[in-house]
Design an enzyme around this catalytic site. Structure first.
Site, PDB file in Angstrom:
ATOM      1  CD  GLN A  11      -3.062   0.876   2.216  1.00 28.25           C
ATOM      2  OE1 GLN A  11      -3.211  -0.208   2.747  1.00 28.25           O
ATOM      3  NE2 GLN A  11      -3.803   1.921   2.528  1.00 28.25           N
ATOM      4  CB  SER A  71       2.521  -4.998   3.338  1.00 33.52           C
ATOM      5  OG  SER A  71       1.354  -4.906   4.119  1.00 33.52           O
ATOM      6  CG  LEU A  72      -1.169  -4.937  -0.771  1.00 34.53           C
ATOM      7  CD1 LEU A  72      -1.850  -5.551  -1.987  1.00 34.53           C
ATOM      8  CD2 LEU A  72      -1.716  -3.547  -0.519  1.00 34.53           C
ATOM      9  NE  ARG A 121      -3.106  -8.066   4.451  1.00 37.69           N
ATOM     10  CZ  ARG A 121      -2.274  -7.058   4.236  1.00 37.69           C
ATOM     11  NH1 ARG A 121      -2.661  -6.032   3.464  1.00 37.69           N
ATOM     12  NH2 ARG A 121      -1.066  -7.048   4.780  1.00 37.69           N
ATOM     13  CG  HIS A 134       2.640  -4.700   8.725  1.00 34.19           C
ATOM     14  ND1 HIS A 134       2.341  -5.992   8.368  1.00 34.19           N
ATOM     15  CD2 HIS A 134       2.484  -3.952   7.602  1.00 34.19           C
ATOM     16  CE1 HIS A 134       2.034  -6.027   7.077  1.00 34.19           C
ATOM     17  NE2 HIS A 134       2.098  -4.801   6.600  1.00 34.19           N
ATOM     18  CD  GLN A 177       1.458  -9.731   5.098  1.00 31.61           C
ATOM     19  OE1 GLN A 177       0.300  -9.349   5.178  1.00 31.61           O
ATOM     20  NE2 GLN A 177       2.063  -9.930   3.948  1.00 31.61           N
TER      21      GLN A 177
END
Length: 313
Positions: A11, A91-92, A116, A200, A249
Protein backbone atom coordinates in the site's frame (compact mmCIF):
# COMPACT_ATOMS: atom_id res chain seq x y z
CA UNK A 1 15.75 -22.52 -11.63
CA UNK A 2 15.16 -19.12 -13.23
CA UNK A 3 17.38 -16.41 -11.75
CA UNK A 4 14.52 -13.91 -11.93
CA UNK A 5 12.38 -12.97 -8.91
CA UNK A 6 9.06 -11.15 -9.12
CA UNK A 7 8.43 -8.44 -6.49
CA UNK A 8 4.97 -7.08 -5.60
CA UNK A 9 4.47 -3.67 -3.92
CA UNK A 10 2.38 -2.79 -0.91
CA UNK A 11 0.00 0.00 0.00
CA UNK A 12 1.15 3.50 -0.88
CA UNK A 13 2.11 2.65 -4.46
CA UNK A 14 -1.35 3.51 -5.82
CA UNK A 15 -2.09 6.45 -8.09
CA UNK A 16 -5.03 7.42 -10.26
CA UNK A 17 -4.41 6.19 -13.81
CA UNK A 18 -2.46 3.10 -12.84
CA UNK A 19 -2.96 0.14 -15.12
CA UNK A 20 -4.73 2.10 -17.86
CA UNK A 21 -1.83 2.03 -20.33
CA UNK A 22 -1.27 -1.66 -19.60
CA UNK A 23 -4.83 -2.55 -20.50
CA UNK A 24 -4.64 -0.46 -23.66
CA UNK A 25 -1.46 -2.22 -24.76
CA UNK A 26 -2.06 -5.81 -23.63
CA UNK A 27 -5.29 -7.88 -23.75
CA UNK A 28 -3.89 -10.13 -20.97
CA UNK A 29 -3.78 -7.14 -18.61
CA UNK A 30 -7.30 -6.10 -19.62
CA UNK A 31 -8.62 -9.56 -18.74
CA UNK A 32 -7.17 -9.29 -15.22
CA UNK A 33 -9.00 -6.02 -14.55
CA UNK A 34 -12.22 -7.54 -15.90
CA UNK A 35 -11.78 -10.50 -13.55
CA UNK A 36 -11.28 -8.15 -10.59
CA UNK A 37 -14.44 -6.20 -11.45
CA UNK A 38 -16.43 -9.45 -11.58
CA UNK A 39 -14.92 -10.84 -8.38
CA UNK A 40 -15.61 -7.67 -6.37
CA UNK A 41 -18.93 -6.72 -7.93
CA UNK A 42 -17.98 -3.14 -8.77
CA UNK A 43 -15.80 -1.30 -11.30
CA UNK A 44 -12.41 -1.38 -9.58
CA UNK A 45 -10.89 -0.85 -13.03
CA UNK A 46 -12.59 2.53 -13.38
CA UNK A 47 -11.34 3.57 -9.94
CA UNK A 48 -7.77 2.61 -10.92
CA UNK A 49 -7.89 4.30 -14.30
CA UNK A 50 -9.82 7.46 -13.41
CA UNK A 51 -9.79 7.91 -9.63
CA UNK A 52 -10.75 10.00 -7.76
CA UNK A 53 -7.46 9.76 -5.88
CA UNK A 54 -9.13 10.29 -2.47
CA UNK A 55 -11.30 7.22 -2.97
CA UNK A 56 -8.44 5.15 -4.38
CA UNK A 57 -6.32 5.94 -1.31
CA UNK A 58 -8.84 4.38 1.07
CA UNK A 59 -7.28 1.18 2.41
CA UNK A 60 -10.26 -0.93 1.41
CA UNK A 61 -9.80 0.19 -2.22
CA UNK A 62 -6.05 0.68 -2.44
CA UNK A 63 -5.22 -2.90 -1.50
CA UNK A 64 -7.24 -4.67 -4.23
CA UNK A 65 -6.31 -1.95 -6.73
CA UNK A 66 -2.57 -2.41 -6.25
CA UNK A 67 -2.89 -6.19 -6.32
CA UNK A 68 -4.89 -6.08 -9.56
CA UNK A 69 -2.42 -3.80 -11.31
CA UNK A 70 0.47 -6.02 -10.23
CA UNK A 71 -1.25 -9.20 -11.39
CA UNK A 72 -2.02 -7.52 -14.72
CA UNK A 73 1.75 -7.08 -15.19
CA UNK A 74 2.24 -10.71 -14.18
CA UNK A 75 -0.30 -11.87 -16.76
CA UNK A 76 1.55 -10.11 -19.56
CA UNK A 77 4.93 -11.55 -18.58
CA UNK A 78 3.44 -15.03 -18.26
CA UNK A 79 1.86 -14.78 -21.69
CA UNK A 80 5.25 -13.75 -23.10
CA UNK A 81 6.98 -16.70 -21.41
CA UNK A 82 9.10 -14.81 -18.84
CA UNK A 83 9.94 -17.31 -16.06
CA UNK A 84 10.46 -16.71 -12.36
CA UNK A 85 12.29 -18.81 -9.80
CA UNK A 86 10.97 -17.02 -6.71
CA UNK A 87 8.77 -14.14 -5.59
CA UNK A 88 8.19 -11.82 -2.66
CA UNK A 89 5.71 -9.08 -1.85
CA UNK A 90 5.79 -6.17 0.58
CA UNK A 91 2.83 -6.46 2.97
CA UNK A 92 -0.29 -6.87 0.79
CA UNK A 93 2.13 -7.59 -2.07
CA UNK A 94 2.65 -11.03 -0.59
CA UNK A 95 -0.76 -11.96 -2.01
CA UNK A 96 0.51 -11.10 -5.49
CA UNK A 97 3.58 -13.28 -4.91
CA UNK A 98 1.34 -16.18 -3.89
CA UNK A 99 -0.85 -15.69 -6.97
CA UNK A 100 2.31 -15.76 -9.11
CA UNK A 101 3.35 -19.03 -7.44
CA UNK A 102 -0.06 -20.58 -8.14
CA UNK A 103 -0.95 -20.91 -4.45
CA UNK A 104 -3.95 -18.55 -4.49
CA UNK A 105 -6.28 -17.84 -7.38
CA UNK A 106 -6.41 -14.19 -8.34
CA UNK A 107 -10.18 -13.98 -7.78
CA UNK A 108 -9.79 -15.30 -4.23
CA UNK A 109 -6.81 -13.05 -3.51
CA UNK A 110 -8.51 -9.84 -4.66
CA UNK A 111 -11.59 -10.59 -2.56
CA UNK A 112 -9.46 -11.40 0.50
CA UNK A 113 -7.33 -8.25 0.30
CA UNK A 114 -10.41 -6.06 0.07
CA UNK A 115 -11.66 -7.59 3.32
CA UNK A 116 -8.13 -7.41 4.77
CA UNK A 117 -8.08 -3.69 4.07
CA UNK A 118 -11.42 -3.23 5.79
CA UNK A 119 -10.34 -5.24 8.85
CA UNK A 120 -7.08 -3.31 9.17
CA UNK A 121 -8.88 0.03 8.90
CA UNK A 122 -11.43 -0.95 11.54
CA UNK A 123 -8.91 -2.35 14.06
CA UNK A 124 -7.97 1.08 15.46
CA UNK A 125 -10.22 4.18 15.60
CA UNK A 126 -9.33 6.94 13.10
CA UNK A 127 -6.68 9.26 14.53
CA UNK A 128 -5.73 6.87 17.34
CA UNK A 129 -2.66 5.50 15.58
CA UNK A 130 -0.37 5.92 12.63
CA UNK A 131 3.00 5.20 11.03
CA UNK A 132 6.24 7.17 10.61
CA UNK A 133 9.32 6.38 8.54
CA UNK A 134 12.58 6.90 10.42
CA UNK A 135 15.47 7.67 8.07
CA UNK A 136 19.12 7.55 9.03
CA UNK A 137 19.04 5.13 11.97
CA UNK A 138 19.58 1.37 11.88
CA UNK A 139 16.98 -1.15 13.01
CA UNK A 140 18.49 -1.94 16.46
CA UNK A 141 18.61 1.77 17.30
CA UNK A 142 14.97 2.27 16.25
CA UNK A 143 13.85 -0.81 18.18
CA UNK A 144 15.56 0.54 21.31
CA UNK A 145 13.83 3.90 20.82
CA UNK A 146 10.47 2.10 20.58
CA UNK A 147 11.18 0.32 23.85
CA UNK A 148 11.97 3.62 25.53
CA UNK A 149 8.82 5.26 24.16
CA UNK A 150 6.60 2.34 25.08
CA UNK A 151 5.44 3.91 28.33
CA UNK A 152 3.24 6.23 26.30
CA UNK A 153 1.50 3.30 24.57
CA UNK A 154 2.26 0.79 21.84
CA UNK A 155 4.96 1.73 19.32
CA UNK A 156 6.94 -0.81 17.31
CA UNK A 157 9.34 -1.10 14.39
CA UNK A 158 7.11 -2.63 11.72
CA UNK A 159 8.77 -2.24 8.29
CA UNK A 160 12.48 -3.10 8.21
CA UNK A 161 12.86 -1.87 4.65
CA UNK A 162 16.53 -1.23 3.97
CA UNK A 163 19.64 0.15 5.69
CA UNK A 164 18.67 3.44 7.29
CA UNK A 165 14.93 3.13 6.67
CA UNK A 166 12.69 1.70 9.36
CA UNK A 167 8.97 2.42 9.69
CA UNK A 168 7.45 2.59 13.17
CA UNK A 169 3.76 2.28 14.02
CA UNK A 170 1.57 2.48 17.08
CA UNK A 171 -0.62 4.65 19.30
CA UNK A 172 -0.44 8.34 18.39
CA UNK A 173 1.11 9.47 21.70
CA UNK A 174 3.75 6.73 21.71
CA UNK A 175 4.50 7.36 18.03
CA UNK A 176 5.10 11.05 18.71
CA UNK A 177 7.32 10.18 21.68
CA UNK A 178 9.36 7.74 19.59
CA UNK A 179 9.73 10.31 16.80
CA UNK A 180 11.08 12.87 19.27
CA UNK A 181 13.58 10.34 20.64
CA UNK A 182 14.63 9.36 17.13
CA UNK A 183 15.29 12.99 16.22
CA UNK A 184 17.36 13.41 19.36
CA UNK A 185 19.29 10.21 18.49
CA UNK A 186 20.31 11.67 15.12
CA UNK A 187 17.64 10.52 12.67
CA UNK A 188 18.18 12.32 9.38
CA UNK A 189 14.47 12.66 8.69
CA UNK A 190 11.08 11.62 10.06
CA UNK A 191 8.28 11.12 7.55
CA UNK A 192 4.69 10.58 8.78
CA UNK A 193 2.99 8.19 6.36
CA UNK A 194 -0.35 8.94 4.74
CA UNK A 195 -2.15 6.07 6.45
CA UNK A 196 -4.78 6.20 9.17
CA UNK A 197 -3.86 3.05 11.11
CA UNK A 198 -0.73 1.46 12.64
CA UNK A 199 -0.34 -1.39 10.13
CA UNK A 200 1.80 -4.41 11.08
CA UNK A 201 1.88 -3.46 14.76
CA UNK A 202 0.43 -5.64 17.50
CA UNK A 203 -2.59 -3.29 17.50
CA UNK A 204 -3.64 -5.05 14.29
CA UNK A 205 -4.16 -8.42 16.01
CA UNK A 206 -8.00 -8.09 15.91
CA UNK A 207 -7.73 -7.63 12.14
CA UNK A 208 -5.61 -10.77 11.93
CA UNK A 209 -8.23 -12.76 13.83
CA UNK A 210 -10.97 -11.65 11.43
CA UNK A 211 -8.75 -12.42 8.45
CA UNK A 212 -8.09 -15.93 9.76
CA UNK A 213 -11.80 -16.70 9.53
CA UNK A 214 -11.88 -15.52 5.90
CA UNK A 215 -8.74 -17.39 4.88
CA UNK A 216 -10.05 -20.63 6.41
CA UNK A 217 -12.47 -20.91 3.47
CA UNK A 218 -9.95 -20.02 0.74
CA UNK A 219 -8.40 -22.92 -1.25
CA UNK A 220 -4.60 -23.04 -1.05
CA UNK A 221 -2.62 -25.03 -3.62
CA UNK A 222 1.00 -26.13 -3.77
CA UNK A 223 3.66 -23.58 -4.69
CA UNK A 224 5.10 -23.68 -8.21
CA UNK A 225 8.18 -21.83 -6.94
CA UNK A 226 9.29 -20.48 -3.53
CA UNK A 227 7.83 -17.31 -2.01
CA UNK A 228 9.71 -15.40 0.68
CA UNK A 229 7.36 -14.54 3.56
CA UNK A 230 7.37 -11.13 5.27
CA UNK A 231 7.12 -12.65 8.73
CA UNK A 232 10.06 -15.06 8.50
CA UNK A 233 12.20 -13.65 5.66
CA UNK A 234 12.38 -17.28 4.58
CA UNK A 235 10.72 -19.40 1.92
CA UNK A 236 7.19 -20.69 2.19
CA UNK A 237 7.41 -24.18 0.76
CA UNK A 238 4.25 -25.89 2.00
CA UNK A 239 0.67 -24.75 1.36
CA UNK A 240 -0.33 -25.39 4.99
CA UNK A 241 1.98 -22.50 6.03
CA UNK A 242 0.31 -19.96 3.77
CA UNK A 243 -2.79 -19.11 5.82
CA UNK A 244 -0.88 -18.96 9.11
CA UNK A 245 1.77 -16.62 7.72
CA UNK A 246 -0.77 -14.32 6.07
CA UNK A 247 -2.61 -13.96 9.37
CA UNK A 248 0.58 -13.28 11.35
CA UNK A 249 1.73 -10.81 8.71
CA UNK A 250 -1.09 -8.39 9.58
CA UNK A 251 0.30 -7.75 13.08
CA UNK A 252 4.01 -8.60 12.58
CA UNK A 253 6.96 -6.65 11.13
CA UNK A 254 7.70 -6.80 7.40
CA UNK A 255 11.31 -8.04 7.24
CA UNK A 256 11.94 -6.72 3.74
CA UNK A 257 15.69 -6.13 3.85
CA UNK A 258 16.29 -9.67 5.12
CA UNK A 259 13.93 -11.05 2.47
CA UNK A 260 15.86 -9.36 -0.34
CA UNK A 261 19.20 -10.47 1.08
CA UNK A 262 17.91 -14.03 1.12
CA UNK A 263 17.05 -13.89 -2.58
CA UNK A 264 20.36 -12.23 -3.44
CA UNK A 265 22.29 -14.87 -1.50
CA UNK A 266 20.45 -17.58 -3.43
CA UNK A 267 21.59 -16.22 -6.77
CA UNK A 268 18.74 -14.05 -8.05
CA UNK A 269 20.17 -11.93 -10.89
CA UNK A 270 17.13 -9.90 -11.90
CA UNK A 271 14.26 -8.54 -9.82
CA UNK A 272 11.11 -7.42 -11.62
CA UNK A 273 8.83 -5.01 -9.74
CA UNK A 274 5.21 -5.65 -10.69
CA UNK A 275 2.48 -3.08 -10.53
CA UNK A 276 2.45 0.64 -9.82
CA UNK A 277 5.46 2.68 -8.79
CA UNK A 278 9.14 1.99 -8.18
CA UNK A 279 9.30 1.85 -4.38
CA UNK A 280 10.73 -1.67 -4.23
CA UNK A 281 13.29 -0.88 -6.93
CA UNK A 282 14.50 2.03 -4.81
CA UNK A 283 14.69 -0.07 -1.65
CA UNK A 284 16.63 -2.81 -3.41
CA UNK A 285 19.23 -0.35 -4.65
CA UNK A 286 19.79 0.76 -1.05
CA UNK A 287 20.15 -2.87 0.05
CA UNK A 288 22.59 -3.76 -2.77
CA UNK A 289 23.39 -1.14 -5.37
CA UNK A 290 24.66 -3.84 -7.74
CA UNK A 291 21.29 -5.61 -7.84
CA UNK A 292 19.39 -5.40 -11.13
CA UNK A 293 15.73 -4.43 -10.75
CA UNK A 294 13.35 -3.47 -13.54
CA UNK A 295 9.97 -1.86 -12.76
CA UNK A 296 7.22 -3.29 -14.96
CA UNK A 297 4.17 -1.21 -14.08
CA UNK A 298 3.96 0.52 -17.44
CA UNK A 299 4.33 -0.78 -21.03
CA UNK A 300 7.79 0.77 -21.37
CA UNK A 301 9.05 -1.08 -18.32
CA UNK A 302 7.49 -4.34 -19.43
CA UNK A 303 9.20 -4.05 -22.79
CA UNK A 304 12.59 -3.68 -21.03
CA UNK A 305 11.91 -6.90 -19.07
CA UNK A 306 10.97 -8.70 -22.28
CA UNK A 307 14.08 -7.39 -24.00
CA UNK A 308 16.27 -8.56 -21.13
CA UNK A 309 14.87 -12.07 -21.29
CA UNK A 310 15.08 -12.06 -25.08
CA UNK A 311 18.79 -11.30 -24.83
CA UNK A 312 19.65 -13.86 -22.15
CA UNK A 313 17.06 -16.51 -22.99
Amino acid sequence: MSKTAFLFPGQGAQYAGMGRELTEAYPAARRVFQEADEALGFALSRLCFEGPAEELQLTVNAQPAILTTAVACLAVLREKGVPAGAAAGHSLGEYGALVAAGTLSFADAVRVVRQRGRFMQEAVPPGAGGMTAVLGLDAPAVEEICRRAGGAGVVEAVNLNCPGQVVIAGDTAALERAAALAKKAGARRLVPLAVSAPFHSSLMRPAGEKLAAVLADVPVAGLQFPVVANVTADYVRAPEEVRQLLVRQVYSPVRWEESMRRLLADGVELFVEMGPGTVLTGLLRKIDRRAACLPAGEPGGLEKVLAYHGEVG
